[in-house]
Design a protein around this motif. Structure first.
Motif, PDB file in Angstrom:
ATOM      1  N   TYR A   1      34.450  35.607  50.416  1.00 17.61           N
ATOM      2  CA  TYR A   1      34.384  36.900  49.730  1.00 17.61           C
ATOM      3  C   TYR A   1      34.098  36.784  48.234  1.00 17.61           C
ATOM      4  O   TYR A   1      34.188  37.780  47.516  1.00 17.61           O
ATOM      5  N   GLU A   2      33.746  35.596  47.757  1.00 19.98           N
ATOM      6  CA  GLU A   2      33.569  35.433  46.312  1.00 19.98           C
ATOM      7  C   GLU A   2      32.335  36.164  45.782  1.00 19.98           C
ATOM      8  O   GLU A   2      32.293  36.553  44.616  1.00 19.98           O
ATOM      9  N   THR A   3      31.328  36.381  46.611  1.00 19.49           N
ATOM     10  CA  THR A   3      30.137  37.118  46.201  1.00 19.49           C
ATOM     11  C   THR A   3      30.307  38.589  46.536  1.00 19.49           C
ATOM     12  O   THR A   3      30.591  38.932  47.695  1.00 19.49           O
TER      13      THR A   3
ATOM     14  N   ARG B   1      29.791  42.211  47.812  1.00 16.36           N
ATOM     15  CA  ARG B   1      28.928  42.833  48.811  1.00 16.36           C
ATOM     16  C   ARG B   1      28.989  44.336  48.599  1.00 16.36           C
ATOM     17  O   ARG B   1      29.866  45.014  49.125  1.00 16.36           O
TER      18      ARG B   1
ATOM     19  N   ASN C   1      37.847  40.905  46.243  1.00 12.17           N
ATOM     20  CA  ASN C   1      36.791  40.676  45.267  1.00 12.17           C
ATOM     21  C   ASN C   1      36.950  41.625  44.080  1.00 12.17           C
ATOM     22  O   ASN C   1      36.821  42.842  44.230  1.00 12.17           O
TER      23      ASN C   1
ATOM     24  N   GLU D   1      35.089  42.143  41.445  1.00 14.56           N
ATOM     25  CA  GLU D   1      33.897  42.880  41.042  1.00 14.56           C
ATOM     26  C   GLU D   1      33.711  44.131  41.896  1.00 14.56           C
ATOM     27  O   GLU D   1      33.298  45.185  41.386  1.00 14.56           O
TER      28      GLU D   1
END
Length: 320
Positions: free
Chosen positions: A128-130, A132, A189, A191
């Protein structure tokens, strides 16, 4: 008369698209997913499907660990469910609502540790670091969920109301313009959470590593969880925590479809069908204790033409 539920096991394999994971038809082989899954798993999948795993495909892909629930439940039922059985199907509108009515639950939680294993056991923080910034259900399903929220949520701007959106991301699907003094997002996440317009605050936490919800007792009037209950590897611990942080009489709403990140969903989920999922989530409420009997609602907007959408909900038992 109490219902004894027999799980009809559906074996499906996914095709991974940009917004999430979509099930293949039952005629697809394991290889349908290769090249579409997370890159770190592609090599392992090829090894298993080519016979490199000792000539035997991975059990969670072919059989599904949901089978352990079925065999254990049948054993508890005395080996035969009998003529009064209720076989869970979600094929007709209204059938889902019946699944959790007067269930005769086994005395002990019927799932095993292996039922909560995933195909991909790498750290969730990596997965889940990027960010979505996509939706994982289609627009009609989203609209149905938003409409349901509009019917069951406390009115907007009600003094003292607090809501926790658990496993939250960049969007919560709340009604347009909905506001409360406190709407908290708990997700993976930062972000994504930062850009969620409905949240007044957020916290980042992997509930599979640390299932303790980081808030005080009796803090929230409502807890929501959208298409994420299938990723919880310690569901009883988490549902007990939900009970702790809910106010007496507080409402917990678990919503889900038939879409998921297949490699991160628990084995019991990926090896069973929609109606079985209702029973699974209902069991979490039941065995966590301190909740009213769970209920199910089918809010699927266009059965067979768009994503299905199901709700399993319960309230924390009110104290005298």
């Amino acid at each position: 008369m109490a219902n004894r539920i027999g799980l009809r096991i559906h074996h499906r394999l996914p095709v991974v698209l940009a917004g999430g994971v979509y099930p293949c038809s039952s005629s697809y082989s394991v290889t349908c997913a290769i090249g579409s899954v997370h890159p770190s798993l592609s090599k392992a999948l090829k090894k298993w499907t080519s016979g490199g795993g000792g000539g035997r495909a991975h059990r969670r892909l072919i059989l599904g660990l949901g089978f352990s629930f079925w065999t254990q439940y049948m054993s508890m039922a005395g080996g035969s469910v009998g003529g009064n059985s209720f076989i869970a199907f979600a094929r007709q509108k209204g059938a889902v609502e019946e699944i959790l009515k007067n269930v005769e639950w086994p005395e002990q939680f019927p799932f095993k540790e292996e039922d909560f294993q995933r195909f991909d056991e790498s750290p969730d923080s990596l997965f889940y670091e990027t960010p979505r910034l996509v939706t994982h259900i289609d627009d009609p399903a989203i609209a149905a969920l938003t409409k349901y929220y509009s019917e069951v949520f406390p009115p907007s701007n009600t003094p003292g109301v607090s809501i926790l959106d658990m496993c939250s991301s960049w969007v919560s699907h709340f009604p347009a313009g909905y506001k409360q003094d406190r709407i908290v997002g708990l997700g993976m996440n930062e972000e994504e959470l930062k850009v969620n317009p409905v949240l007044t605050e957020y916290a980042v936490q992997d509930l599979n590593l640390n299932p303790k919800i980081p808030f005080e007792d009796n803090s929230f009037d409502v807890i929501t969880n959208v298409v994420s209950v299938d990723y919880l590897t310690k569901p009883l611990d988490i549902f007990k925590e939900m009970r702790r942080v809910l106010k007496p009489g507080g409402l917990a709403i678990m919503s889900f479809s038939n879409r998921c990140f297949f490699t991160k969903a628990i084995s019991i989920w990926t090896s069973t069908g929609d109606a079985d999922h209702v029973l699974i989530v209902g069991s979490y409420f039941h065995y966590a204790g301190g909740f009213e009997p769970p209920q199910a609602v089918d809010i699927s907007p266009n059965p067979g033409r768009s994503d299905p959408m199901y709700i399993v909900y319960s309230r924390k038992v009110s104290t005298a």
